[in-house]
Design a protein around this motif. Structure first.
Motif, short mmCIF file in Angstrom:
data_model
loop_
_atom_site.label_atom_id
_atom_site.label_comp_id
_atom_site.label_asym_id
_atom_site.label_seq_id
_atom_site.Cartn_x
_atom_site.Cartn_y
_atom_site.Cartn_z
N ALA A 183 0.83 -1.20 0.00
CA ALA A 183 0.00 0.00 0.00
C ALA A 183 0.87 1.25 0.00
O ALA A 183 1.84 1.36 0.74
CB ALA A 183 -0.91 -0.02 1.23
N ASP A 184 0.48 2.22 -0.83
CA ASP A 184 1.20 3.50 -0.93
C ASP A 184 0.18 4.59 -1.26
O ASP A 184 0.37 5.40 -2.16
CB ASP A 184 2.28 3.41 -2.02
N GLY A 185 -0.92 4.60 -0.50
CA GLY A 185 -2.07 5.41 -0.85
C GLY A 185 -1.90 6.90 -0.68
O GLY A 185 -2.58 7.68 -1.36
N GLN A 186 -1.03 7.32 0.22
CA GLN A 186 -0.83 8.77 0.38
C GLN A 186 -0.03 9.35 -0.78
O GLN A 186 -0.41 10.38 -1.36
CB GLN A 186 -0.11 9.05 1.71
N ARG A 187 1.05 8.69 -1.16
CA ARG A 187 1.89 9.20 -2.24
C ARG A 187 1.22 9.03 -3.60
O ARG A 187 1.55 9.75 -4.54
CB ARG A 187 3.25 8.51 -2.23
N LYS A 188 0.29 8.07 -3.72
CA LYS A 188 -0.33 7.79 -5.01
C LYS A 188 -1.83 8.15 -4.99
O LYS A 188 -2.64 7.50 -5.65
CB LYS A 188 -0.12 6.32 -5.39
N SER A 189 -2.15 9.18 -4.25
CA SER A 189 -3.55 9.57 -4.09
C SER A 189 -4.21 9.97 -5.40
O SER A 189 -5.44 9.87 -5.55
CB SER A 189 -3.67 10.72 -3.08
N LYS A 190 -3.44 10.44 -6.37
CA LYS A 190 -4.00 10.89 -7.65
C LYS A 190 -4.10 9.76 -8.68
O LYS A 190 -4.60 9.98 -9.80
CB LYS A 190 -3.18 12.04 -8.20
N GLU A 191 -3.62 8.57 -8.35
CA GLU A 191 -3.73 7.42 -9.25
C GLU A 191 -5.22 7.07 -9.42
O GLU A 191 -5.92 6.78 -8.45
CB GLU A 191 -2.96 6.23 -8.67
N PRO A 192 -5.74 7.10 -10.66
CA PRO A 192 -7.18 6.85 -10.86
C PRO A 192 -7.62 5.42 -10.56
O PRO A 192 -8.77 5.19 -10.18
CB PRO A 192 -7.40 7.20 -12.33
N ASN A 193 -6.73 4.44 -10.75
CA ASN A 193 -7.06 3.04 -10.49
C ASN A 193 -6.76 2.74 -9.02
O ASN A 193 -5.60 2.69 -8.63
CB ASN A 193 -6.24 2.13 -11.41
N PRO A 194 -7.78 2.51 -8.19
CA PRO A 194 -7.52 2.30 -6.76
C PRO A 194 -6.64 1.08 -6.48
O PRO A 194 -5.92 1.05 -5.48
CB PRO A 194 -8.92 2.13 -6.16
N TRP A 195 -6.67 0.09 -7.38
CA TRP A 195 -5.86 -1.12 -7.18
C TRP A 195 -4.39 -0.89 -7.53
O TRP A 195 -3.55 -1.74 -7.27
CB TRP A 195 -6.43 -2.28 -8.00
#
Length: 467
Positions: free
Chosen positions: A259-271
Motif C-alpha cells: 500500500a502506498d495510498g498517500q503518495r499515489k492519491s491521484k492514481e485513478p485506479n484504486p488497485w
C-alpha cells in the motif's frame, strides 16, 4: 461453475446488498486455455550482466506488466466491492483453489472468499513514541489458465483430488496473484489511505485463538463459539505475485507490492495505489559458517544477487509503522510476513502432506521441535547455521524440500518414499490437500476433534500460506 460450501459458521447476521457479493468459486480447471502472449517477457531482471540501476528498472517493468495482466478483466466492474469476481472476467478465465473452507477459524469467508492468515503485530510510530497493534490478515489467490491447467491434474471435475505421487509442477507461464487485506485502518497505517476497502465475514481483528475445554484441540463448535464472525472492513495492504519463468535460476519469481495510498492519491485506479517492494528469484544462500542474518553484508548498499528491493518503499512504510521490516537481512518479505524468513524460503517447503497429514514447517521455528534453535538468529549455534543453509538454500522448482532429518523430518508416506513430494512452491495447494485429508479422517471418526492447521508441521498458523 459451482458455488463451494463456504465457512458460514459464526456469522452473526445476514449479508446486506451493500456489503458486497456472495463468493462463487471458479474451479473449472480442465477448461483452461493458457495464454500465448506473455507481456512480462519484454523484461528480464534475471540477466546477471545488468547494472544495479537497470536491474531495478527491469524488475519494476516486469512486476507492473504482471500486475496489468492480473488486473485485466478482473477490475473496473464499477465498484471496488465487486472487482475480482473471477467468474465475470470477459478477457480470460482465472481460478481459485478449492477446499479452503474446512474449519471455522481460518476457513474461506462467504463475501469474497478470503481466508484468515497470519497474526501481525505492528509497531505504530507517532510523536516520538510507539505502540504495538495486533491485527489479522485475510487473503485470497487467483490462478491464471496456465496454472489452472496444472491444477486440473490434482483437483479433477469429480471434486476429489488425485494426490500426487511424484513431484508436481506448474506449467511455464503460470501466474498467481494474491491480494492481502488487513484489519488495520488508515488511521493506524496512514499509507492505507485511498486503498480499496472490502467487507468480509471475519473474526476478531486481534487474531482470535480458541481455548479447548478438554484435549489438545478445540472442536469446530468451540472455534465457532469462541471466535464468532461478523461482516467488517478490511483494507488492501499487500499484493503478492508469483510467476513460473524459465529465465529465473530457480524457475520462479516472487514479487510483492504494498500500500502506498498517500503518495499515489491521484492514481485513478484504486488497485494501483500500491508500489513494488521487491522481486526475488533466489534466497542469496549464506556460505558455510555464515549466518543468514549477516549475508549478504550491507545489502542496502551492495544489493542482492538473487533479487531487488525498492528501499524507498520500505522506508516509506517505516516512517509511520514497522511495515517495511522485510525478511531476514532485508530479503523480500512484506508487512504481512515473517521477518525471519523470505517469500521463497517459505514457499519452497510446499509439499504433499504425508499419512500423518504433516508437511515441512514453513519456518523452522514453527516446527514444534521443542528447542531454542531457528533460522535467521543473531547469535546462531552450529545447528542454527545448518538451519539457515537449509531454509535459505535455492531449491529448484518442482524439487523436494530436503535437509538434515533434525531440520526437515522424513515424511511418512504410505509408499515409503523417503523424500517430500514437491508441490512446486504452492502452499495453498498443500493446504487444500491437508484439509481434504483431515475431512476424510473426520468422516471415518466423527467424534474426533479436528487438528489445527497450525499444528505439527502443517503450513498455516503464523505465516502466509495463501498461494
Amino acid at each position: 461453475m459451482k458455488t463451494q460450501a463456504l465457512s458460514l459458521l459464526g456469522t452473526t447476521r445476514l449479508l446486506s446488498r451493500s456489503d458486497g457479493p456472495v463468493f462463487a468459486i471458479s474451479d473449472a480447471y480442465s477448461t483452461a486455455v493458457p495464454d500465448t502472449d506473455l507481456p512480462w517477457l519484454k523484461f528480464n531482471p534475471f540477466d546477471p550482466t545488468l547494472s544495479p540501476d537497470e536491474k531495478l528498472r527491469q524488475a519494476s517493468g516486469y512486476m507492473w506488466a504482471i500486475m496489468a495482466y492480473i488486473q485485466e478483466g478482473n477490475i473496473n466492474s464499477g465498484k471496488v466491492s465487486t472487482d475480482w469476481t473471477l467468474c465475470n472476467n470477459p478477457v480470460r478465465k482465472w481460478f481459485h483453489i478449492p477446499f479452503q473452507t474446512y474449519e471455522p477459524l481460518n476457513g474461506r469467508e462467504f463475501v469474497h472468499g478470503l481466508t484468515r492468515e497470519a497474526p501481525v503485530t505492528m509497531e505504530l510510530k507517532s510523536d516520538g513514541g510507539s505502540r504495538q497493534l495486533k491485527t489479522t490478515m485475510w487473503a485470497t489467490a487467483f490462478y491464471n489458465p496456465a496454472a489452472a491447467q496444472s491444477l486440473s491434474t490434482v483437483w479433477t471435475a469429480s471434486g476429489k483430488p488425485v494426490i500426487p505421487k511424484k513431484n508436481f509442477h506448474f506449467n511455464e507461464g503460470s501466474v498467481i496473484g494474491k491480494p492481502l487485506f488487513t484489519t488495520a485502518t488508515s488511521n493506524e497505517y496512514p499509507y492505507l489511505t485511498n486503498l480499496p476497502v472490502w467487507r468480509a465475514n471475519i473474526n476478531a481483528p486481534d487474531f482470535c485463538v480458541c481455548t479447548p475445554s478438554s484435549g489438545q484441540q478445540c472442536t469446530f463448535s468451540e472455534q465457532t463459539e469462541q471466535c464468532p464472525r461478523t461482516v467488517s472492513n478490511v483494507s488492501l495492504l499487500q499484493f503478492d505475485i508469483a510467476v513460473r519463468d524459465q529465465r529465473s535460476p530457480i524457475g520462479w519469481a516472487y514479487g510483492t507490492f504494498v500500500a502506498d495510498g498517500q503518495r499515489k492519491s491521484k492514481e485513478p485506479n484504486p488497485w494501483n495505489r500500491i508500489s513494488p517492494l521487491g522481486l526475488m528469484w533466489g534466497n542469496d544462500t549464506p556460505p558455510m559458517g555464515t549466518a543468514a542474518i549477516n549475508f549478504p553484508a550491507n545489502p542496502r548498499q551492495t544489493g542482492f544477487k538473487d533479487g531487488v528491493i525498492f528501499w524507498n518503499v520500505a522506508d516509506m512504510m517505516n516512517l509511520q509503522t514497522g511495515g517495511g521490516h522485510l525478511g531476514c537481512n532485508g530479503r523480500l518479505n512484506g508487512p504481512a510476513d515473517n521477518a525471519k524468513s523470505s517469500c521463497l524460503s517459505c514457499h519452497q517447503t510446499a509439499s504433499v502432506p504425508d499419512a500423518d497429514n504433516k508437511s515441512p514447517a514453513i519456518i523452522y521455528q514453527f516446527g514444534n521441535f521443542n528447542n531454542n534453535n531457528g533460522q535467521c538468529l543473531a547469535k546462531p549455534t552450529a545447528l542454527d547455521l545448518k538451519i539457515d543453509r537449509t531454509y535459505f538454500k535455492n531449491f529448484q522448482c518442482s524439487t523436494p524440500f530436503i535437509g538434515p532429518t533434525n531440520i526437515v523430518p522424513v515424511p511418512d508416506y504410505l509408499s515409503g518414499r523417503p523424500k517430500w513430494i514437491s508441490l512446486d512452491f504452492s502452499l495453498q495447494l498443500s493446504i487444500s490437500l491437508t484439509q481434504w485429508q483431515e475431512w476424510q479422517l473426520a468422516q471415518q471418526h466423527p467424534g474426533m476433534s479436528p487438528r489445527s492447521p497450525g499444528s505439527s508441521f502443517l503450513p498455516g498458523l503464523g505465516a502466509k500460506p495463501a498461494f
